[in-house]
Design an enzyme around this catalytic site. Structure first.
Site, PDB file in Angstrom:
ATOM      1  N   GLU A  47       0.910  -1.125   0.037  1.00 19.17           N
ATOM      2  CA  GLU A  47      -0.067  -0.152   0.072  1.00 19.17           C
ATOM      3  C   GLU A  47       0.845   1.109  -0.123  1.00 19.17           C
ATOM      4  O   GLU A  47       0.600   2.081   0.770  1.00 19.17           O
ATOM      5  CB  GLU A  47      -1.077  -0.133   1.376  1.00 19.17           C
ATOM      6  CG  GLU A  47      -1.655  -1.338   1.605  1.00 19.17           C
ATOM      7  CD  GLU A  47      -2.137  -1.262   3.149  1.00 19.17           C
ATOM      8  OE1 GLU A  47      -1.887  -0.416   3.780  1.00 19.17           O
ATOM      9  OE2 GLU A  47      -2.933  -2.202   3.368  1.00 19.17           O
ATOM     10  N   PRO A  48       1.626   1.308  -1.154  1.00 23.19           N
ATOM     11  CA  PRO A  48       2.458   2.600  -0.830  1.00 23.19           C
ATOM     12  C   PRO A  48       1.660   4.026  -1.405  1.00 23.19           C
ATOM     13  O   PRO A  48       0.725   3.810  -2.144  1.00 23.19           O
ATOM     14  CB  PRO A  48       3.610   2.522  -1.957  1.00 23.19           C
ATOM     15  CG  PRO A  48       3.283   1.072  -2.574  1.00 23.19           C
ATOM     16  CD  PRO A  48       1.942   0.630  -2.201  1.00 23.19           C
TER      17      PRO A  48
ATOM     18  N   ARG B 264       3.353   7.744  -0.689  1.00 25.22           N
ATOM     19  CA  ARG B 264       4.280   8.930  -0.738  1.00 25.22           C
ATOM     20  C   ARG B 264       5.154   8.544  -2.129  1.00 25.22           C
ATOM     21  O   ARG B 264       5.341   9.364  -2.952  1.00 25.22           O
ATOM     22  CB  ARG B 264       5.178   9.163   0.401  1.00 25.22           C
ATOM     23  CG  ARG B 264       5.921  10.112   0.456  1.00 25.22           C
ATOM     24  CD  ARG B 264       7.134  10.236   1.529  1.00 25.22           C
ATOM     25  NE  ARG B 264       6.583   9.768   2.865  1.00 25.22           N
ATOM     26  CZ  ARG B 264       6.020  10.825   3.773  1.00 25.22           C
ATOM     27  NH1 ARG B 264       6.334  11.949   3.251  1.00 25.22           N
ATOM     28  NH2 ARG B 264       5.579  10.250   4.693  1.00 25.22           N
TER      29      ARG B 264
ATOM     30  N   CYS C 127      -1.912  33.291  10.446  1.00 24.50           N
ATOM     31  CA  CYS C 127      -1.659  33.933  11.947  1.00 24.50           C
ATOM     32  C   CYS C 127      -1.219  33.014  12.896  1.00 24.50           C
ATOM     33  O   CYS C 127      -1.775  32.659  14.102  1.00 24.50           O
ATOM     34  CB  CYS C 127      -2.774  34.767  12.226  1.00 24.50           C
ATOM     35  SG  CYS C 127      -3.245  35.832  11.037  1.00 24.50           S
ATOM     36  N   GLU C 128      -0.128  32.294  12.441  1.00 28.41           N
ATOM     37  CA  GLU C 128       0.662  31.260  13.473  1.00 28.41           C
ATOM     38  C   GLU C 128       2.240  31.553  13.228  1.00 28.41           C
ATOM     39  O   GLU C 128       2.445  31.583  11.973  1.00 28.41           O
ATOM     40  CB  GLU C 128       0.229  29.828  13.105  1.00 28.41           C
ATOM     41  CG  GLU C 128      -1.343  29.587  13.041  1.00 28.41           C
ATOM     42  CD  GLU C 128      -1.959  28.971  14.168  1.00 28.41           C
ATOM     43  OE1 GLU C 128      -1.204  28.369  15.090  1.00 28.41           O
ATOM     44  OE2 GLU C 128      -3.069  28.734  14.225  1.00 28.41           O
TER      45      GLU C 128
ATOM     46  N   TYR D 229       5.626  18.077  11.340  1.00 31.89           N
ATOM     47  CA  TYR D 229       6.554  17.144  11.321  1.00 31.89           C
ATOM     48  C   TYR D 229       7.952  17.784  11.154  1.00 31.89           C
ATOM     49  O   TYR D 229       9.071  16.874  11.023  1.00 31.89           O
ATOM     50  CB  TYR D 229       6.657  16.160  10.197  1.00 31.89           C
ATOM     51  CG  TYR D 229       5.107  15.452   9.874  1.00 31.89           C
ATOM     52  CD1 TYR D 229       4.403  14.616  10.835  1.00 31.89           C
ATOM     53  CD2 TYR D 229       4.513  15.612   8.559  1.00 31.89           C
ATOM     54  CE1 TYR D 229       3.187  14.456  10.685  1.00 31.89           C
ATOM     55  CE2 TYR D 229       3.437  15.322   8.189  1.00 31.89           C
ATOM     56  CZ  TYR D 229       2.582  14.710   9.200  1.00 31.89           C
ATOM     57  OH  TYR D 229       1.467  14.302   8.851  1.00 31.89           O
TER      58      TYR D 229
END
Ligand code: LLP
Length: 406
Positions: free
Chosen positions: A281-282, A284, A351-352, A324
């Site tokens: 199930e790849p 990425r 705004c972070e 991450y």
């Protein structure tokens, strides 16, 4: 691969080259662009190195855009889904129900109903409680449902802690202590449950093959025990998780392709003797490096401490750096080798303070109104995008055989 300069213009593409500047110039908002041929070459690299009985199911959470789903469907892949929305989208893209694997730890009653009534190829079971829910649903619908048990092999995948899934501390899968309960439920509901396989998935962005081998070996014993007890056990599913070299200026695809080939060979070695099918199930590795996010520098803000490139791209388009601490290369669409190098933080409009795409990047001096590309954004980019601060979702452009496709 992915991105490289031709005559000082940044292009996307491997076989064909798609200059990004002409696309950016006529747009007033960030967009994703994807090279579908490069995605296909990765699918084919795995196929050529893996045993004949490997059946690949693309994990569509990485990128569920319709042209990508259709591409993989036409190439003969199945699909790995994790929600009712993904089931419906996969069916709409042309995947047959039998070629859909339904993974995920928190399937609702409605999702299980959809999966059972659609007769999906495999529902991956994550807990005895979920198994009871599936059995009850199958009984009510007078079906015999194809299930696989997701095991948790407790191995270290050597990746970011947020994307490990095969540790005992993770919410995913089941260790051997669950087996007596699972066996009892299988006996109780034998008319409505058909155990067709075992599955595992130990994490994502894994760049070493040893953790996969270790997990397969541990899980194979469980597969064998169910086979010995007379269950169908048509397949062993090794999950997804293979990573890509985000850090490198990988202009030649060889490293990514060669890791895929080594992965295929590892599967051959570990599971070569398996009578049934091998599933994987790849997500990425098929799509990440074939996609890029492009946006415009709105302001260059210089302080005594930092230089900021404030762009219209941000964590609402690509949350991976914030979530991450992921590294994505960032490149100007037009190269100016004569300019002096300056160090920048590339930030967005949100705004972070976590709205940072790249920190302390050395780039040729950049001016407001110039465009930047964020590399390797084809996986978990658009699918994790949000409309935070009421921004629009970015446009997506797809290219194949030298042309834009829809
Ligand atoms: N199968 C299962 C059951 C999964 O949970 C996943 C991903 C895959 C397959 C595909 O994994 P891949 O080959 O793409 O590594 N948002 C994170 C990645 C989360 C992966 C979640 N599960 C990121 O941006 O790095």
């Amino acid at each position: 691969m992915g991105l490289h300069y031709r005559d000082r213009e940044l292009c996307l593409g491997e076989k064909n080259f798609y200059p990004l500047f002409p696309l950016a110039k006529v747009r007033h908002a960030p967009f994703y662009a994807y090279d579908l041929d490069a995605m296909l070459s990765r699918v084919q690299a795995l196929k050529s190195a893996a045993p004949k009985n490997l059946k690949t199911h693309y994990a569509m959470k990485a990128n569920a855009a319709e042209p990508i789903l259709r591409l993989f469907q036409e190439e003969g892949l199945g699909v790995d889904v994790v929600s009712g929305g993904e089931v419906r989208k996969a069916l709409k893209a042309g995947f047959s129900a039998r070629n859909i694997i339904f993974s995920g730890v928190g399937k609702t009653r409605e999702e299980i109903q959809l999966a059972v009534s659609s007769e999906l190829g495999q529902i991956n079971v994550e807990s005895p409680q979920e198994l009871e829910r599936i059995a009850a649903t199958a009984k009510a619908l007078k079906k015999k449902t194809r299930i696989a048990f997701r095991m948790n092999p407790d191995v270290d995948p050597k990746t970011h802690p947020y994307i490990t899934t095969g540790f005992r501390e993770n919410k995913f899968g089941m260790d051997e202590s669950f087996l007596p309960k699972l066996r009892a439920l299988l006996r109780e509901h034998k008319d409505h449950l058909n155990l067709v396989g075992i599955t595992m998935h130990i994490g994502s962005q894994i760049r070493e093959l040893a953790p996969f081998s270790a997990a397969i070996r541990k899980t194979l014993a469980v597969y064998q025990s169910f086979l010995d007890e007379g269950h169908a056990m048509e397949s062993f599913d090794v999950g997804g998780g293979l990573g890509i070299p985000y850090q490198e200026n990988h202009e030649i695809p060889s490293k990514e392709i060669s890791l895929l080939q080594e992965y295929g060979a590892m599967i051959s070695q570990e599971l070569g003797g398996l009578k049934g099918n091998i599933l994987c199930e790849p997500g990425r590795v098929f799509v990440a490096s074939s996609g890029t996010l492009v946006g415009e520098v709105q302001y260059v803000k210089e302080t005594p401490y930092k230089n900021f490139l404030i762009s219209d791209m941000g964590i609402h388009h690509l949350i991976r750096p914030a979530l991450y601490q992921a590294y994505h290369r960032i490149l100007p669409l037009l190269d100016h080798p004569q300019r002096s190098i300056k160090q920048y933080d590339i930030v967005g409009p949100i705004c972070e303070s976590s709205d940072v795409l790249g920190k302390n990047r050395d780039l040729p001096e950049i001016f407001a109104g110039e465009f930047l590309a964020v590399a390797d954004a084809g996986a978990y980019g658009f699918t994790m995008a949000s409309q935070y601060n009421e921004h629009e979702l970015p446009e997506q452009l797809f290219f194949r055989a030298g042309r834009e496709v829809r």
